[in-house]
Scaffold this motif. Sequence first.
Motif, PDB file in Angstrom:
ATOM      1  N   ALA A  88      13.210   3.792   0.466  1.00 45.47           N
ATOM      2  CA  ALA A  88      12.705   2.557   1.198  1.00 45.47           C
ATOM      3  C   ALA A  88      11.845   1.705   0.079  1.00 45.47           C
ATOM      4  CB  ALA A  88      11.603   2.929   2.579  1.00 45.47           C
ATOM      5  N   ALA A 119       5.998  -2.172   0.350  1.00 46.00           N
ATOM      6  CA  ALA A 119       4.787  -1.895   1.402  1.00 46.00           C
ATOM      7  C   ALA A 119       3.535  -2.295   0.804  1.00 46.00           C
ATOM      8  CB  ALA A 119       4.828  -0.417   1.903  1.00 46.00           C
ATOM      9  N   LYS A 195       7.697  -2.624  11.554  1.00 50.08           N
ATOM     10  CA  LYS A 195       8.537  -1.518  12.585  1.00 50.08           C
ATOM     11  C   LYS A 195       7.855  -2.213  13.845  1.00 50.08           C
ATOM     12  CE  LYS A 195       8.415   2.045   9.463  1.00 50.08           C
ATOM     13  NZ  LYS A 195       8.380   3.240   8.977  1.00 50.08           N
TER      14      LYS A 195
HETATM   15  N1  SAM Z   1       8.962   2.174  -2.711  1.00 48.63           N
HETATM   16  C1  SAM Z   1       8.144   1.975  -1.426  1.00 48.63           C
HETATM   17  C2  SAM Z   1       7.571   0.688  -1.480  1.00 48.63           C
HETATM   18  O1  SAM Z   1       8.100  -0.345  -2.103  1.00 48.63           O
HETATM   19  O2  SAM Z   1       6.472   0.334  -0.676  1.00 48.63           O
HETATM   20  C3  SAM Z   1       7.209   3.030  -1.153  1.00 48.63           C
HETATM   21  C4  SAM Z   1       7.544   4.482  -1.242  1.00 48.63           C
HETATM   22  S1  SAM Z   1       6.233   5.741  -0.981  1.00 48.63           S
HETATM   23  C5  SAM Z   1       7.257   7.075  -1.430  1.00 48.63           C
HETATM   24  C6  SAM Z   1       6.033   5.984   0.784  1.00 48.63           C
HETATM   25  C7  SAM Z   1       4.773   5.417   1.133  1.00 48.63           C
HETATM   26  O3  SAM Z   1       4.740   3.742   0.891  1.00 48.63           O
HETATM   27  C8  SAM Z   1       4.687   5.692   2.612  1.00 48.63           C
HETATM   28  O4  SAM Z   1       3.948   6.840   2.727  1.00 48.63           O
HETATM   29  C9  SAM Z   1       3.588   4.368   2.965  1.00 48.63           C
HETATM   30  O5  SAM Z   1       2.250   4.910   2.284  1.00 48.63           O
HETATM   31  C10 SAM Z   1       4.109   3.389   2.254  1.00 48.63           C
HETATM   32  N2  SAM Z   1       5.198   2.600   3.159  1.00 48.63           N
HETATM   33  C11 SAM Z   1       6.524   2.484   3.240  1.00 48.63           C
HETATM   34  N3  SAM Z   1       6.862   1.795   4.250  1.00 48.63           N
HETATM   35  C12 SAM Z   1       5.837   1.337   4.738  1.00 48.63           C
HETATM   36  C13 SAM Z   1       5.719   0.783   6.173  1.00 48.63           C
HETATM   37  N4  SAM Z   1       6.761   0.220   6.855  1.00 48.63           N
HETATM   38  N5  SAM Z   1       4.586   0.529   6.589  1.00 48.63           N
HETATM   39  C14 SAM Z   1       3.360   1.189   5.779  1.00 48.63           C
HETATM   40  N6  SAM Z   1       3.523   1.593   4.914  1.00 48.63           N
HETATM   41  C15 SAM Z   1       4.675   1.899   4.274  1.00 48.63           C
END
Ligand code: SAM
Length: 282
Positions: A88, A119, A195
Amino acid sequence: MVSIEPGTLYVVATPIGNLGDMTPRAVDTLRAVDLIAAEDTRHTAGLLRHFAVGTPLISLHEHNERQVVPRLIEQLTSGRSLALVSDAGTPLVSDPGYHLTRAAHSAGVRVSPIPGACAAVAALAVAGLASDRFLFVGFPPPKSGPRRSLFESLRKDGATLVFYEAPHRVLDSVQEMAAVFGESRLAVLARELTKTYETVHQAPLGELINFIAADADQRRGEVVLVVEGAPKTPAKGLDEEARRIASLLGDELSVKQAAALTAKITGAKKNAVYQYLTSELE
Ligand code: SAM
Protein backbone atom coordinates in the motif's frame (compact mmCIF):
# COMPACT_ATOMS: atom_id res chain seq x y z
CA MET A 1 -1.39 5.73 -22.57
CA VAL A 2 1.98 6.32 -20.93
CA SER A 3 5.11 5.64 -22.89
CA ILE A 4 7.28 3.07 -21.17
CA GLU A 5 11.01 3.34 -21.63
CA PRO A 6 12.85 0.03 -21.97
CA GLY A 7 15.32 -0.75 -19.18
CA THR A 8 13.57 1.58 -16.69
CA LEU A 9 12.56 0.88 -13.10
CA TYR A 10 9.24 2.53 -12.25
CA VAL A 11 8.50 3.03 -8.54
CA VAL A 12 4.71 3.01 -8.44
CA ALA A 13 2.48 4.19 -5.56
CA THR A 14 -0.78 2.33 -4.94
CA PRO A 15 -3.74 3.35 -2.72
CA ILE A 16 -3.61 3.30 1.12
CA GLY A 17 -7.22 2.15 1.37
CA ASN A 18 -9.43 3.85 -1.17
CA LEU A 19 -9.02 2.34 -4.64
CA GLY A 20 -10.17 5.65 -6.11
CA ASP A 21 -6.70 6.95 -5.26
CA MET A 22 -5.04 4.71 -7.85
CA THR A 23 -3.81 7.12 -10.51
CA PRO A 24 -4.47 6.50 -14.23
CA ARG A 25 -0.71 6.74 -14.81
CA ALA A 26 -0.09 4.00 -12.21
CA VAL A 27 -2.58 1.69 -13.98
CA ASP A 28 -1.13 2.43 -17.42
CA THR A 29 2.43 1.87 -16.18
CA LEU A 30 1.58 -1.42 -14.47
CA ARG A 31 -0.10 -2.61 -17.68
CA ALA A 32 2.78 -1.59 -19.90
CA VAL A 33 5.86 -2.83 -18.02
CA ASP A 34 7.31 -6.32 -18.59
CA LEU A 35 7.30 -7.34 -14.92
CA ILE A 36 6.00 -6.08 -11.55
CA ALA A 37 8.01 -6.67 -8.37
CA ALA A 38 5.58 -6.75 -5.45
CA GLU A 39 5.98 -7.03 -1.68
CA ASP A 40 3.14 -9.57 -1.41
CA THR A 41 2.24 -11.04 -4.79
CA ARG A 42 -1.14 -12.38 -3.58
CA HIS A 43 -2.15 -9.00 -2.22
CA THR A 44 -1.03 -7.17 -5.37
CA ALA A 45 -2.71 -9.79 -7.59
CA GLY A 46 -6.04 -8.60 -6.11
CA LEU A 47 -5.25 -4.98 -6.96
CA LEU A 48 -4.13 -5.92 -10.49
CA ARG A 49 -7.31 -7.93 -11.05
CA HIS A 50 -9.41 -4.93 -10.02
CA PHE A 51 -7.66 -2.72 -12.56
CA ALA A 52 -7.48 -5.39 -15.29
CA VAL A 53 -3.68 -5.50 -15.29
CA GLY A 54 -2.29 -8.79 -16.61
CA THR A 55 1.46 -8.16 -16.15
CA PRO A 56 3.41 -11.01 -14.48
CA LEU A 57 4.44 -10.58 -10.83
CA ILE A 58 7.61 -11.40 -8.95
CA SER A 59 7.98 -11.34 -5.19
CA LEU A 60 10.31 -8.78 -3.61
CA HIS A 61 10.07 -8.38 0.15
CA GLU A 62 12.43 -7.42 2.96
CA HIS A 63 13.62 -11.03 3.44
CA ASN A 64 14.50 -11.80 -0.20
CA GLU A 65 15.32 -8.33 -1.54
CA ARG A 66 19.11 -8.83 -1.45
CA GLN A 67 18.89 -12.19 -3.30
CA VAL A 68 16.35 -11.08 -5.92
CA VAL A 69 17.87 -7.70 -6.77
CA PRO A 70 20.79 -8.98 -8.95
CA ARG A 71 18.32 -10.90 -11.17
CA LEU A 72 16.08 -7.86 -11.53
CA ILE A 73 19.03 -5.63 -12.38
CA GLU A 74 20.04 -8.15 -15.05
CA GLN A 75 16.56 -7.91 -16.57
CA LEU A 76 16.67 -4.12 -16.47
CA THR A 77 20.12 -3.85 -18.03
CA SER A 78 19.03 -6.21 -20.81
CA GLY A 79 16.26 -3.74 -21.68
CA ARG A 80 13.18 -5.02 -19.86
CA SER A 81 11.04 -2.55 -17.92
CA LEU A 82 10.07 -3.18 -14.32
CA ALA A 83 7.58 -1.68 -11.85
CA LEU A 84 8.05 -1.83 -8.10
CA VAL A 85 4.97 -1.72 -5.86
CA SER A 86 4.42 -2.37 -2.15
CA ASP A 87 1.29 -3.55 -0.35
CA ALA A 88 0.00 0.00 0.00
CA GLY A 89 1.08 3.55 -0.62
CA THR A 90 4.53 4.57 -1.75
CA PRO A 91 7.28 1.90 -1.92
CA LEU A 92 10.34 2.54 0.29
CA VAL A 93 8.30 4.55 2.83
CA SER A 94 8.54 1.94 5.63
CA ASP A 95 8.43 -0.57 2.78
CA PRO A 96 10.98 -2.56 0.70
CA GLY A 97 12.72 -1.19 -2.37
CA TYR A 98 15.85 0.51 -1.06
CA HIS A 99 18.29 -2.21 -2.22
CA LEU A 100 16.66 -2.41 -5.64
CA THR A 101 16.65 1.35 -6.29
CA ARG A 102 20.21 1.69 -5.02
CA ALA A 103 21.42 -1.19 -7.20
CA ALA A 104 19.57 0.32 -10.17
CA HIS A 105 21.46 3.60 -9.78
CA SER A 106 24.77 1.74 -9.45
CA ALA A 107 24.01 -0.15 -12.67
CA GLY A 108 23.12 3.05 -14.50
CA VAL A 109 19.44 2.08 -14.76
CA ARG A 110 16.91 4.91 -14.97
CA VAL A 111 14.58 5.06 -11.94
CA SER A 112 11.30 6.90 -12.46
CA PRO A 113 8.55 7.68 -9.90
CA ILE A 114 4.83 7.21 -10.47
CA PRO A 115 3.72 9.14 -7.37
CA GLY A 116 0.48 8.70 -5.44
CA ALA A 117 -0.80 7.95 -1.95
CA CYS A 118 1.45 7.94 1.10
CA ALA A 119 -0.04 7.71 4.62
CA ALA A 120 2.66 9.92 6.19
CA VAL A 121 2.10 12.77 3.75
CA ALA A 122 -1.70 12.38 3.84
CA ALA A 123 -1.62 12.60 7.67
CA LEU A 124 0.73 15.59 7.65
CA ALA A 125 -1.51 17.39 5.18
CA VAL A 126 -4.55 17.18 7.49
CA ALA A 127 -2.80 17.41 10.89
CA GLY A 128 -3.05 21.18 11.28
CA LEU A 129 0.57 21.26 12.47
CA ALA A 130 3.52 23.11 10.98
CA SER A 131 4.66 21.40 7.80
CA ASP A 132 7.60 23.61 6.82
CA ARG A 133 9.93 21.14 8.50
CA PHE A 134 8.92 17.56 9.33
CA LEU A 135 10.72 14.39 10.27
CA PHE A 136 9.37 11.04 9.14
CA VAL A 137 10.33 8.65 11.95
CA GLY A 138 8.44 5.55 10.78
CA PHE A 139 7.61 2.81 13.31
CA PRO A 140 8.98 3.35 16.84
CA PRO A 141 10.62 0.27 18.40
CA PRO A 142 7.98 -2.05 19.92
CA LYS A 143 9.74 -2.32 23.31
CA SER A 144 9.31 0.46 25.85
CA GLY A 145 13.03 1.04 26.62
CA PRO A 146 14.27 1.66 23.07
CA ARG A 147 11.04 3.49 22.23
CA ARG A 148 11.52 5.91 25.11
CA SER A 149 15.16 6.46 24.10
CA LEU A 150 14.00 7.31 20.58
CA PHE A 151 11.45 9.80 21.92
CA GLU A 152 14.07 11.33 24.25
CA SER A 153 16.37 11.83 21.25
CA LEU A 154 13.56 13.73 19.46
CA ARG A 155 12.35 15.77 22.45
CA LYS A 156 14.09 19.01 21.47
CA ASP A 157 13.60 18.65 17.72
CA GLY A 158 11.63 21.58 16.32
CA ALA A 159 10.39 19.62 13.30
CA THR A 160 6.90 18.13 13.23
CA LEU A 161 7.30 14.40 13.89
CA VAL A 162 5.49 11.75 11.84
CA PHE A 163 5.24 8.20 13.19
CA TYR A 164 3.64 5.01 11.93
CA GLU A 165 2.33 2.80 14.71
CA ALA A 166 0.65 -0.58 15.08
CA PRO A 167 -2.90 -0.19 16.43
CA HIS A 168 -2.28 -2.38 19.50
CA ARG A 169 0.68 -0.21 20.50
CA VAL A 170 -0.82 3.20 19.84
CA LEU A 171 -1.96 3.82 23.43
CA ASP A 172 1.41 2.82 24.93
CA SER A 173 3.23 5.02 22.44
CA VAL A 174 1.04 8.07 23.06
CA GLN A 175 1.41 7.61 26.83
CA GLU A 176 5.17 7.50 26.46
CA MET A 177 5.14 10.50 24.13
CA ALA A 178 3.18 12.46 26.75
CA ALA A 179 5.75 11.52 29.40
CA VAL A 180 8.68 12.59 27.22
CA PHE A 181 7.33 15.47 25.09
CA GLY A 182 4.96 16.80 27.79
CA GLU A 183 1.19 16.42 28.08
CA SER A 184 0.35 19.71 26.41
CA ARG A 185 2.32 19.12 23.17
CA LEU A 186 -0.24 18.94 20.35
CA ALA A 187 -0.59 15.69 18.43
CA VAL A 188 -2.84 14.13 15.82
CA LEU A 189 -4.18 10.61 15.53
CA ALA A 190 -4.75 9.97 11.80
CA ARG A 191 -6.44 6.60 11.48
CA GLU A 192 -7.85 4.61 8.57
CA LEU A 193 -7.14 7.47 6.16
CA THR A 194 -9.21 7.37 2.96
CA LYS A 195 -11.32 4.49 4.38
CA THR A 196 -14.83 4.26 5.87
CA TYR A 197 -13.81 4.85 9.48
CA GLU A 198 -11.31 7.62 8.81
CA THR A 199 -10.50 9.58 11.99
CA VAL A 200 -8.36 12.71 12.20
CA HIS A 201 -8.27 13.92 15.80
CA GLN A 202 -6.02 16.70 17.07
CA ALA A 203 -5.50 17.13 20.84
CA PRO A 204 -2.74 17.75 23.38
CA LEU A 205 -0.98 14.42 24.08
CA GLY A 206 -2.49 14.24 27.60
CA GLU A 207 -6.01 14.42 26.12
CA LEU A 208 -5.19 12.15 23.20
CA ILE A 209 -4.44 9.40 25.76
CA ASN A 210 -8.02 9.65 27.09
CA PHE A 211 -9.49 9.77 23.57
CA ILE A 212 -7.71 6.54 22.62
CA ALA A 213 -8.24 4.82 26.00
CA ALA A 214 -11.98 5.57 26.03
CA ASP A 215 -12.75 4.05 22.62
CA ALA A 216 -11.43 0.64 21.55
CA ASP A 217 -12.11 1.57 17.91
CA GLN A 218 -9.27 4.08 18.11
CA ARG A 219 -6.93 1.12 18.72
CA ARG A 220 -7.96 -0.60 15.48
CA GLY A 221 -6.95 -0.23 11.86
CA GLU A 222 -3.98 1.69 10.47
CA VAL A 223 -2.53 4.63 12.34
CA VAL A 224 -0.25 7.60 11.78
CA LEU A 225 0.69 9.80 14.74
CA VAL A 226 1.81 13.35 14.02
CA VAL A 227 3.38 15.30 16.88
CA GLU A 228 4.10 19.02 17.05
CA GLY A 229 7.80 19.93 17.17
CA ALA A 230 9.46 21.43 20.24
CA PRO A 231 8.83 25.17 20.57
CA LYS A 232 11.74 27.45 19.70
CA THR A 233 11.17 30.04 22.42
CA PRO A 234 13.17 29.56 25.64
CA ALA A 235 11.35 29.02 28.92
CA LYS A 236 10.17 32.00 30.93
CA GLY A 237 11.88 32.57 34.25
CA LEU A 238 14.93 30.42 33.48
CA ASP A 239 18.25 32.11 32.94
CA GLU A 240 20.75 30.83 30.39
CA GLU A 241 22.83 28.98 33.00
CA ALA A 242 19.78 27.14 34.34
CA ARG A 243 18.81 26.19 30.80
CA ARG A 244 22.33 24.99 30.06
CA ILE A 245 22.49 22.83 33.20
CA ALA A 246 18.97 21.53 32.65
CA SER A 247 19.84 20.50 29.09
CA LEU A 248 23.06 18.78 30.18
CA LEU A 249 21.34 16.86 32.97
CA GLY A 250 18.33 16.20 30.74
CA ASP A 251 20.60 14.27 28.38
CA GLU A 252 21.75 11.96 31.20
CA LEU A 253 18.79 11.68 33.60
CA SER A 254 15.01 11.40 33.50
CA VAL A 255 13.21 14.72 33.05
CA LYS A 256 12.01 14.57 36.66
CA GLN A 257 15.50 13.95 38.09
CA ALA A 258 17.09 16.57 35.84
CA ALA A 259 14.47 19.16 36.84
CA ALA A 260 14.95 18.46 40.57
CA LEU A 261 18.73 18.61 40.35
CA THR A 262 18.80 21.75 38.20
CA ALA A 263 16.46 23.45 40.68
CA LYS A 264 18.80 22.49 43.55
CA ILE A 265 21.93 23.67 41.76
CA THR A 266 20.58 26.94 40.33
CA GLY A 267 17.73 27.89 42.65
CA ALA A 268 15.34 27.92 39.66
CA LYS A 269 11.79 26.71 40.11
CA LYS A 270 11.56 22.95 39.62
CA ASN A 271 8.31 23.32 37.64
CA ALA A 272 9.86 25.84 35.27
CA VAL A 273 12.79 23.53 34.62
CA TYR A 274 10.45 20.59 34.13
CA GLN A 275 8.42 22.57 31.64
CA TYR A 276 11.55 23.72 29.86
CA LEU A 277 12.77 20.14 29.56
CA THR A 278 9.49 18.88 28.21
CA SER A 279 9.52 21.84 25.81
CA GLU A 280 6.21 22.97 27.11
CA LEU A 281 6.54 26.71 27.45
CA GLU A 282 4.97 29.17 24.99
N1 SAM B 1 4.34 2.66 2.12
C1 SAM B 1 3.18 3.01 2.91
C2 SAM B 1 2.87 4.50 2.72
O1 SAM B 1 3.26 5.07 1.71
O2 SAM B 1 2.21 5.08 3.58
C3 SAM B 1 3.37 2.65 4.37
C4 SAM B 1 3.65 1.21 4.61
S1 SAM B 1 3.85 0.78 6.29
C5 SAM B 1 4.34 -0.90 6.19
C6 SAM B 1 2.21 0.61 6.86
C7 SAM B 1 1.85 1.69 7.89
O3 SAM B 1 1.47 2.89 7.21
C8 SAM B 1 0.64 1.34 8.74
O4 SAM B 1 0.99 0.52 9.84
C9 SAM B 1 0.18 2.71 9.19
O5 SAM B 1 1.01 3.20 10.23
C10 SAM B 1 0.45 3.53 7.92
N2 SAM B 1 -0.76 3.52 7.06
C11 SAM B 1 -0.92 2.87 5.90
N3 SAM B 1 -2.15 3.09 5.41
C12 SAM B 1 -2.78 3.91 6.28
C13 SAM B 1 -4.08 4.51 6.35
N4 SAM B 1 -4.98 4.28 5.40
N5 SAM B 1 -4.37 5.31 7.41
C14 SAM B 1 -3.46 5.53 8.37
N6 SAM B 1 -2.23 4.99 8.36
C15 SAM B 1 -1.89 4.20 7.34
